[in-house]
Scaffold this motif. Structure first.
Motif, PDB file in Angstrom:
ATOM      1  N   TYR A  29       0.804  -1.218   0.000  1.00  0.00           N
ATOM      2  CA  TYR A  29       0.000   0.000   0.000  1.00  0.00           C
ATOM      3  C   TYR A  29       0.843   1.278   0.000  1.00  0.00           C
ATOM      4  O   TYR A  29       0.828   2.018  -0.984  1.00  0.00           O
ATOM      5  CB  TYR A  29      -0.955   0.037   1.190  1.00  0.00           C
ATOM      6  CG  TYR A  29      -1.914   1.192   1.060  1.00  0.00           C
ATOM      7  CD1 TYR A  29      -2.964   1.130   0.149  1.00  0.00           C
ATOM      8  CD2 TYR A  29      -1.741   2.363   1.792  1.00  0.00           C
ATOM      9  CE1 TYR A  29      -3.829   2.205  -0.029  1.00  0.00           C
ATOM     10  CE2 TYR A  29      -2.602   3.447   1.622  1.00  0.00           C
ATOM     11  CZ  TYR A  29      -3.639   3.356   0.715  1.00  0.00           C
ATOM     12  OH  TYR A  29      -4.481   4.434   0.526  1.00  0.00           O
ATOM     13  N   GLU A  41      -8.739  -1.726  -5.245  1.00  0.00           N
ATOM     14  CA  GLU A  41     -10.146  -1.359  -5.281  1.00  0.00           C
ATOM     15  C   GLU A  41     -10.394  -0.175  -4.341  1.00  0.00           C
ATOM     16  O   GLU A  41      -9.643   0.082  -3.406  1.00  0.00           O
ATOM     17  CB  GLU A  41     -11.019  -2.545  -4.855  1.00  0.00           C
ATOM     18  CG  GLU A  41     -10.902  -3.765  -5.746  1.00  0.00           C
ATOM     19  CD  GLU A  41      -9.714  -4.640  -5.393  1.00  0.00           C
ATOM     20  OE1 GLU A  41      -8.964  -4.257  -4.466  1.00  0.00           O
ATOM     21  OE2 GLU A  41      -9.531  -5.689  -6.042  1.00  0.00           O
ATOM     22  N   THR A  42     -11.482   0.530  -4.603  1.00  0.00           N
ATOM     23  CA  THR A  42     -11.837   1.706  -3.797  1.00  0.00           C
ATOM     24  C   THR A  42     -12.007   1.343  -2.326  1.00  0.00           C
ATOM     25  O   THR A  42     -11.574   2.088  -1.432  1.00  0.00           O
ATOM     26  CB  THR A  42     -13.134   2.336  -4.324  1.00  0.00           C
ATOM     27  OG1 THR A  42     -12.954   2.718  -5.689  1.00  0.00           O
ATOM     28  CG2 THR A  42     -13.510   3.564  -3.507  1.00  0.00           C
ATOM     29  N   LEU A  43     -12.629   0.200  -2.047  1.00  0.00           N
ATOM     30  CA  LEU A  43     -12.856  -0.213  -0.665  1.00  0.00           C
ATOM     31  C   LEU A  43     -11.536  -0.394   0.080  1.00  0.00           C
ATOM     32  O   LEU A  43     -11.415  -0.002   1.248  1.00  0.00           O
ATOM     33  CB  LEU A  43     -13.661  -1.516  -0.621  1.00  0.00           C
ATOM     34  CG  LEU A  43     -13.940  -2.088   0.777  1.00  0.00           C
ATOM     35  CD1 LEU A  43     -14.751  -1.094   1.602  1.00  0.00           C
ATOM     36  CD2 LEU A  43     -14.666  -3.430   0.667  1.00  0.00           C
ATOM     37  N   HIS A  45      -8.681   1.083  -0.593  1.00  0.00           N
ATOM     38  CA  HIS A  45      -8.127   2.423  -0.367  1.00  0.00           C
ATOM     39  C   HIS A  45      -8.805   3.079   0.833  1.00  0.00           C
ATOM     40  O   HIS A  45      -8.140   3.679   1.688  1.00  0.00           O
ATOM     41  CB  HIS A  45      -8.335   3.304  -1.607  1.00  0.00           C
ATOM     42  CG  HIS A  45      -7.276   3.158  -2.644  1.00  0.00           C
ATOM     43  ND1 HIS A  45      -5.945   3.445  -2.398  1.00  0.00           N
ATOM     44  CD2 HIS A  45      -7.336   2.756  -3.934  1.00  0.00           C
ATOM     45  CE1 HIS A  45      -5.241   3.230  -3.483  1.00  0.00           C
ATOM     46  NE2 HIS A  45      -6.060   2.799  -4.431  1.00  0.00           N
ATOM     47  N   LEU A  46     -10.129   2.970   0.893  1.00  0.00           N
ATOM     48  CA  LEU A  46     -10.882   3.567   1.992  1.00  0.00           C
ATOM     49  C   LEU A  46     -10.470   2.950   3.322  1.00  0.00           C
ATOM     50  O   LEU A  46     -10.266   3.666   4.319  1.00  0.00           O
ATOM     51  CB  LEU A  46     -12.383   3.368   1.749  1.00  0.00           C
ATOM     52  CG  LEU A  46     -13.332   4.011   2.768  1.00  0.00           C
ATOM     53  CD1 LEU A  46     -13.111   5.514   2.825  1.00  0.00           C
ATOM     54  CD2 LEU A  46     -14.783   3.684   2.408  1.00  0.00           C
ATOM     55  N   THR A  94     -14.274  -5.140   4.182  1.00  0.00           N
ATOM     56  CA  THR A  94     -13.088  -5.645   3.487  1.00  0.00           C
ATOM     57  C   THR A  94     -12.927  -7.144   3.701  1.00  0.00           C
ATOM     58  O   THR A  94     -12.619  -7.897   2.766  1.00  0.00           O
ATOM     59  CB  THR A  94     -11.828  -4.915   3.979  1.00  0.00           C
ATOM     60  OG1 THR A  94     -12.004  -3.498   3.813  1.00  0.00           O
ATOM     61  CG2 THR A  94     -10.603  -5.350   3.194  1.00  0.00           C
ATOM     62  N   GLN A 239     -19.584  -5.861  -3.971  1.00  0.00           N
ATOM     63  CA  GLN A 239     -18.718  -5.735  -5.149  1.00  0.00           C
ATOM     64  C   GLN A 239     -19.446  -5.077  -6.327  1.00  0.00           C
ATOM     65  O   GLN A 239     -20.651  -5.113  -6.417  1.00  0.00           O
ATOM     66  CB  GLN A 239     -18.185  -7.100  -5.561  1.00  0.00           C
ATOM     67  CG  GLN A 239     -17.216  -7.680  -4.540  1.00  0.00           C
ATOM     68  CD  GLN A 239     -16.693  -9.045  -4.947  1.00  0.00           C
ATOM     69  OE1 GLN A 239     -17.468  -9.927  -5.277  1.00  0.00           O
ATOM     70  NE2 GLN A 239     -15.385  -9.207  -4.928  1.00  0.00           N
TER      71      GLN A 239
END
Length: 239
Positions: A29, A41-43, A45-46, A94, A239
């Protein structure tokens, strides 16, 4: 009257735990831009952003206490609770999404079964955090519960360190060593500083250690299978 000298242990522990997480996620990361790994994926990153914010708040809280700014420590604590709720919610999401990815883990657990590892970490984190909030006016209890909450969620970072060291096949035996080292550090501090181990570190540390074989037993149990499959269905819906 001279100012009360705050123990450096909690500041050092906060930094050590945070550095451990950062090192664990450095390749996948924080320094991912230096690799040829595919985009995240966006999740994910969040999740990373929220947990990174938690690390900063965790360190800041120990620094505020050391600086005798308990007033600011308590005010920031309100925001920390909101952030912790976000950490738990996004971490669960996640974990659920990962349960949809077909693979067999070195532990022998299938993705739905393996959700117990993440769920148990979240249970420990939430439990210790809740106790820390409940005992917020009893500093000796509060600060120890907060440290244990952080130790309880070291699994992802430890897993990545093991994988990057080429020891993934020994995951089952190596991952518990990392939280055990931090628990031992807590026990050693109490013994050296006070001549006795505080019950929060003694009992909480024992719970963290015992949780490891318990996770594998629960993950392989018949009653957890439908739970893991339900979590995987939640992940599929996200998803």
């Amino acid at each position: 009257m001279s100012a009360v000298v705050r123990p450096a242990f909690y500041r050092h522990m906060a930094i050590a735990l945070s550095l451990f997480v950062i090192v664990g996620f450095s390749r996948t990361y924080y320094l991912r831009f230096l690799t040829d790994l595919p985009p995240l994926e966006t999740l994910v990153h969040l999740h990373s952003i929220v947990f990174s914010a938690w690390l900063l708040v965790f360190i800041a809280q120990t620094r505020l206490v050391a600086a005798h700014r308990v007033d600011l420590h308590m005010k920031l604590g309100v925001a920390a609770v909101v952030l912790a709720v976000a950490v738990v919610a996004i971490s669960f999401a996640t974990t659920a999404v990962k349960a949809t990815m077909p693979h067999i883990h070195p532990s022998g657990l299938t993705p739905p079964q393996f959700t117990i590892v993440g769920i148990m970490s979240l249970v420990l984190f939430t439990g210790f955090l809740g106790l820390g909030i409940a005992f917020r006016r009893r500093a000796a209890y509060h600060k120890r519960f907060m440290v244990l909450a952080m130790i309880g969620v070291l699994t992802p970072a430890a897993s990545r360190i093991i994988t990057q060291s080429g020891l993934r096949e020994h995951w089952t035996y190596l991952v518990p060593i990392f939280p055990a080292i931090f628990v031992a550090w807590c026990l050693a501090y109490d013994w050296r500083k006070h001549g006795i181990v505080h019950p929060v570190f003694a009992l909480g540390g024992a719970a963290l250690i015992v949780s490891w074989p318990l996770r594998l037993v629960i993950g392989r149990s018949e009653w957890y299978q439908p739970v893991g499959e339900w979590i995987a269905r939640v992940g599929a819906g996200l998803q």
